[in-house]
Each structure stands twice: as C-alpha cells, then as structure tokens.
Enzyme design. Structure first.
Site, mmCIF file in Angstrom:
data_model
loop_
_atom_site.group_PDB
_atom_site.id
_atom_site.type_symbol
_atom_site.label_atom_id
_atom_site.label_comp_id
_atom_site.label_asym_id
_atom_site.label_seq_id
_atom_site.Cartn_x
_atom_site.Cartn_y
_atom_site.Cartn_z
ATOM 1 N N HIS A 20 0.840 -1.204 0.000
ATOM 2 C CA HIS A 20 0.000 0.000 0.000
ATOM 3 C C HIS A 20 0.879 1.260 0.000
ATOM 4 O O HIS A 20 0.535 2.256 -0.623
ATOM 5 C CB HIS A 20 -0.916 0.008 1.232
ATOM 6 N N ASP A 125 -6.452 5.158 2.684
ATOM 7 C CA ASP A 125 -6.539 3.745 2.336
ATOM 8 C C ASP A 125 -7.919 3.166 2.639
ATOM 9 O O ASP A 125 -8.604 3.603 3.559
ATOM 10 C CB ASP A 125 -5.493 2.988 3.148
#
Ligand code: UDP
Length: 486
Positions: A20, A125
């Site tokens: 990520h 996120d």
C-alpha cells in the site's frame, strides 16, 4: 498584482504495508509532477520507506513530497512495541486483528491534523473507512485507495453482494461470478473463509464498513489503466455506480534506475551487480520469482521450487524472504553450486521493477499482488500465477482468463498461512515454467503482454487515459476548492 493562485494540497494516508505504501508514494509523485503539493502520513517505523525516495526528489528540485509522522498506538492496542506494519503483525497469529484496532486509534491524530492543515483532498486507504467521516467534518473530499485492479474491486463487490458461493454444495465446486462480461469461475475455498462463513465475523463486518464508507466518499483512485480492463472500468462506474479515476500504472512514474531501486525496502543486492548479471543473459531467458512483501513461505514449498528450477534448466532470479529460516531447512544441498551462472537467489528484498524491466526477463512467477501484477504487465512479461491470499485469486483470473498472459500453478485454497497440505509439487511448478516459456502458446502470451506494455506506457504519457484522468481529478479538486471559497 493579483494574489498567487492557490496551490492544491493532497494528503495521502496509506495502510502500513509495503503493497500500500509503495504505490501511494508513486501517486504522491504523480501529484507533485503536476504542481500539486503532496504530504504522506506515516508512522516512525514506516518512515524509512519514504524518506530516501523523497530526499532524491528534493535534490532534483521537483515540487517535493512532505512527510507527516503520526505516533502508532501499538501498545494501546496490545501490540508489541514497534509492530507498526502488518507484515510484522502477520508473523504472529492473532496479531492482525489487533493491528487493525491500532489503526482505528489513529483517527484522533488524523482529525487534529486535518483541522490544523486543511488540505484540499485526503487520499486514505480502504482500510481506514473512518477517514470518510473525519474528512467530512472539515469539508475535505476523501478519496479511497484500495490498491486493487478494477476487476478485483468489482469481483469482490459482486461476491459480497450476491454471495454466489452459497449456490454450490462444496468448497471445491466452481461458481461463476454474476453479471460481468467474462465467464469467471472460482471456488469457495479460493475465497477467505471469514467472508463466506459466519455472517458476524469481524472481518466481514469490516468489509461492510469499508464498502459503506466507499459509497459515502468523494470517489476512488485506482492504480490501473483503462485499456487494460475497459469492461471493468466501465462496470465499476456504471453498474456499481462509483466515481473513480485511474492514474496507473503508477510504478511508471519512476523513470530512473535510482528511483526504481528505492522502492520499499533497501535492496538486498547491489543494483549494478544485479544489472550486470542480467546483462550477461539472452533476452527473455530468465524467470523471475517473487512473492511480494507479505505472503508467507514454508520450507517444504521453497524446497519444491528449488528442485523445479533446477530440473527446468531455466535461468532464474529467485527472491526468498525466508524469515529467519536457515538455508539447510529449505535449500537442497549444493543447489547454488549446481545452478551457478544461471541462477541468482536474492535473500530479502529485490529491486523488482528494475529486474522486471530488463530485457533478459522472460517470465514472472508471482503471488498476484496487484502491484507486482501491474509491474509485470508494464514490463510486458507473461506470468505464472500463484495466488496466496488477499484479492490475489481475482488478479490471477484477470491475468489468465481475461488478459490471457499467464498460466496458473493451480492453487486451490486461500490461506494467510499455507502449509504442507497446500504444497504445489515440483512437477507442477516445472510444467508451469515450461508452459510460460516454451512453444507457440507461450509466444502468443508474450506478444499479448508486449502489447499491454505499450498500452500501459501510452496511458501515462501526456494525453493518455491515465494522464487525462489525473488531470480531470485535479480539475475537480480545484473546482471544489473554488466553490468552498464562495
Ligand atoms: N517488492 C520489491 N521487492 C521485493 C518484494 C516486493 O520491490 O523483493 C515490491 C513490488 O515491486 C511491489 C510491492 O513490493 O511494488 C509488493 O506489492 P504487491 O501488491 O505485489 O504485493 P504485497 O506485498 O502487497 O502482497
């Protein structure tokens, strides 16, 4: 003289995992390249993933990326001190849930920060669903970043909403993903048991919350490009009614060797040594094997891979994250002597993009993490697909059944911690290595992969689909800012 035009400020808040953080850094670079100020929020243990790369940008005089460090509440959530990355948490069963709890405790720091800085956009996120509410408090548009392909986001949503796995009588019977233009078959055992079993499972609840926050957010930013999966870019927007912008492949924003080697962790091999080794090989003659930053390995499986590589007689670069295992637990005696000259084992972290983009690479054995998959596509390399967990089984289907640029080793079961009963045998691995490198079918896959590479580079070039989508997003954020002022 008129006032200076307002410089947009985008804040990016990635989940604490390399899969990520790495694409988030690339997205930040894309914004700064368009004269948008970018700040990445991270925590002390994770900061090193960004600092060196950011300093390099600063030296070349680009509009640079700022870093904002939040304290990670490990102790408060019952985690050991320093457990600030999901890869660390995954080494011990049971810690992952506490890790998610710890991330929820970041909300207060985020709100204080947003209140103080008032950026023009928050890219947070998917694992931080609460960020939608936090940014709404300050009238800041929140974008969601999953780090998934369009296909996987769609597939995951269809499985969640329509539960096609309920229509089969066993875990191994296949079902078809509903509503989409391709016939994609999966089994229940290829989905996480926590999402197909008990409806009150905390992970199932978490996904529900994530989906709700996605619907309430300003939109979604996707690391993909239109020409790769047009059906699913459309399906997501039209059928699933999400507002989305694709800006990828984001790894293509790193045009220099230096930036390509500064991805994630410090490489465990000198990049020049690696390039010299690759330079000594024929084009398309080397198989590259790497399972990303998180997927676990077990000794017996590593042993089978070694024997398959030896028997295949292929050139290879094999990245082994052996997590403290001694060589004698997994490496056949004399393996490195026998494969000397044609094989290279990297113990630890490889400069993956640098390797994939070398013309000597002919195939990529991948766990189908989306970053790796897209990096393989961007390099025009066909793949052997070996999914393990997360959304990797969907990415496998995209590669093998839709794009037709890969062969599967045939993993049957989704598992965060595969064990001997999930073993893929040396014979199966060797067959897959031959199928991806030898014969007419392999050549066709290579040609298709090459065409996708060309499309990927076009998409990010000025005027390309991803370039234009990023322009559209920036323009929307500008209008949002202007409207806020009146
Ligand atoms: N990566 C790397 N070197 C390694 C292992 C991984 O540079 O030895 C990078 C890889 O290029 C990709 C990311 O780490 O950008 C892994 O992300 P992915 O989504 O493929 O898998 P994950 O690690 O999230 O399972």
């Amino acid at each position: 003289m008129g006032a200076e035009p307002h410089q947009l400020h985008v804040v990016l808040f990635p989940f604490q995992a390399h899969g990520h953080m790495i694409p988030t850094l690339d997205i930040a670079r894309l914004f700064t390249a368009r004269n948008v100020k970018a700040t990445i929020i991270t925590t002390p243990v994770n900061a090193s993933t960004f600092t060196k790369a950011i300093d390099t940008g600063r030296n070349v005089g680009n509009s640079y990326i700022e870093l904002e460090i939040f304290k990670f509440p490990a102790k408060e959530a019952g985690l050991p001190e320093g457990c600030e990355n999901v890869e660390i948490a995954m080494r011990q069963p049971g810690l992952v849930y506490q890790f998610f709890l710890a991330t929820e405790l970041l909300q207060e720091q985020l709100e204080q920060y947003l209140d103080r800085v008032r950026p023009d956009c928050l890219v947070a996120d998917m694992f931080f669903p609460w960020a939608t509410q936090s940014s709404a408090k300050f009238n800041i548009p929140r974008l969601v970043f999953h780090g998934f392909s369009y296909f996987s986001i769609c597939a995951q949503e269809l499985v969640r909403v329509y539960e096609p796995f309920e229509n089969v009588s066993s875990d191994d019977e296949t079902f078809i993903l509903p509503l989409i233009p391709h016939e994609i078959k999966l089994t229940r055992s290829q989905l996480p048991a926590e999402l197909t079993g008990d409806k009150d499972h905390p992970m199932r609840k978490r996904i529900e919350t994530i989906k709700k926050s996605e619907l309430e957010s300003y939109g979604v930013i996707v690391n993909s490009f239109y020409e790769l999966e047009p059906d699913y870019a459309e399906f997501y927007r039209t059928e699933l009614r999400r507002k989305a912008w694709h800006v990828g492949p984001v790894s293509l924003c790193n045009r220099s060797v230096e930036k390509n080697t500064q991805r994630g962790k410090e490489a465990s091999i000198d990049e020049q040594e690696c390039l010299n080794w690759l330079n000594s090989k024929w084009p398309a003659s080397v198989v590259y094997i790497c399972f990303g930053s998180t997927a676990p390995s077990f000794a017996a499986q590593l042993h089978e891979i070694a024997i398959a590589l030896e028997n295949s007689e292929k050139n290879f670069i094999w990245v082994v994250r052996n997590n403290g295992k001694n060589d004698d637990e997994w490496l056949p005696p004399g393996f490195e002597q026998r494969t000397e000259g044609r094989g290279l084992i990297i113990r630890g972290w490889a400069p993956q993009v640098l390797i994939l983009e070398h013309e000597a690479i002919g195939a990529f054995v991948t766990h189908c993490g989306w970053n790796s998959t897209l990096e393989g596509i961007s390099a025009g390399v066909p793949m052997v697909t070996w999914p393990i967990f997360a959304e990797q089984f969907y990415n496998e289907k995209l590669v093998t059944d839709i794009l037709k640029i890969g062969v599967s080793v045939g993993v049957k079961k989704w598992s965060r911690m595969p064990s001997v009963e999930d073993l893929i045998s040396r014979e199966v691995i060797e067959t897959a290595l031959r199928e991806i490198t030898e014969g007419d079918a392999a050549e066709e896959m290579r040609q298709r992969a090459k065409q996708l590479k060309e499309k990927a580079w076009k998409a990010v070039a000025e005027g390309g689909s991803s370039y234009s989508d990023l322009s559209a997003l920036i323009n929307e954020l500008r209008s949002y800012h202007t409207q806020k002022q009146v």
